[in-house]
Scaffold this motif. Sequence first.
Motif: not given
Length: 499
Positions: A308-314
């Motif tokens: 995802i373009s600006m995806g990251m872990s929690g």
Amino acid sequence: MVSVNIDGKTVSVPKGTKLKEIISTDMPCGGRGRCGKCKVFAQGNLSPFSVSEMNNLTAEERKNGIRLACMVNLEGDCTIQTISKNSENKILTDGKFNIEVNEPIFKKYGISIDIGTTTIAAKLYDIHGNELCESTGMNPQAKWGADVISRIEASLKGEKHALAKTIRTEINNIIEVVAQKTDISAKDIDGIVLTGNTAMLHLLTDTDVEPLSKVPFEAKRLFNEELSAKDLDLTNADNDATVYLPPCISAFIGADTVCALIASEIDTTDDTKILVDIGTNGEMALFRNCELLVCSTAAGPSFEGVGISMGMSGKNGAIDHAETVNGKICAHVIGETEAVGICGSGLIDVVKCLLETGIIDETGYLEDDPVHITGKVFLTQEDMRMVQLAKSSIYAGINTMLITSGVELNEVSKLLIAGGFGSYLNTNNAGRIGLLPMELIPRSEILGNAALSGSAMLLLNKSMKIKATEIALKAKVIPLSANPIFTEEYMEQMMFPTI
């Protein structure tokens, strides 16, 4: 040799060494320069900016010394500062289960460890079954890629021993951490249960993954094995510590699913139940009339923030929840700080909000691409497609099991949702976007990290090995590859429901 200072620690490495080889950082694309996630601050004698860096870094980032670790060669002395070291990921260890103590597999202390594709979670117990502490971390094999396929490919290209060494080193670190937390000697840990999917256990044990890489997709080992700590180079524990690797069901349905099934007690009553663990791979099980059907679908790592373009872990800075208020998206950010990205649970909520406000329609079409969410966070048309691919594979897997077994949705008494992602999930929103059947949402139950809880049951109760073996043997696998039911359902569920 060149001198490299990494976060204040100096090491000497051969000139020309790739930076990714000596630091630990997220590389979801496997170090191919595609995802742009492995950003570091770098100063000194370094290779010129690569094409990948020019494409993935802004002019301002390049000016300020930001580089991609996977693309940088160390040409001379330099200083490196990794990014996001102060943010800890939210990794689930809790599970809602009663764990019976009956002849543990250890005499002093035992540790249960769930090796996920993305994360690792562990719990330490004493001989009386008291949980003493827990420890979590990221799976360091991610440097070879965020998904199982990337790591299998890396293993086949000569990285087999390196992959095994990396995960064993991390397990040794976890053993040392829990020992320090409880003020015991790590050498007193004399019992270990290691669970994970079939590929993770192959990579852990330095087992040939070639059969997993091609049709008919078979496993070299299905485990249900008892080893010693020294067999796996787990030198921080007692050398003679018993290490139990629970049974896998098939090449794509592993010991983690068996452990989750044990913990869920799915087969202890006669009513029809479904278990689903949503992650990079979606593992599902349907129990009905003493029959246990299982399947696995490749959902991809979108719900873990990858791809995802600006995806990251929690972790701090991630949007983890959102709702629509007066026609506007209101997002919550972990750590109550500025939003810098979005994790899986936030992604589900935001997509639901976009549907609710009409910003996207049931086809997933995004008229204004990209769409601003909050702060600097945005989502693109490609992100919508990634969500559609992931959610349709999960829903289609569930429907394929139901259709194959002749079960109607109204016959299912309970939908059991296992795993870390599921525990932070707004189940109603998951139904609204078509990730899970809306009809089952009122009958859903969040289990938490059922795989870790199941492994603890095996750690603390020798007789549970019999249960694990029975489940692995009883389970009937529904192949989804080239399955006409799954193919039809997959295409049908690609659309978003109308809100």
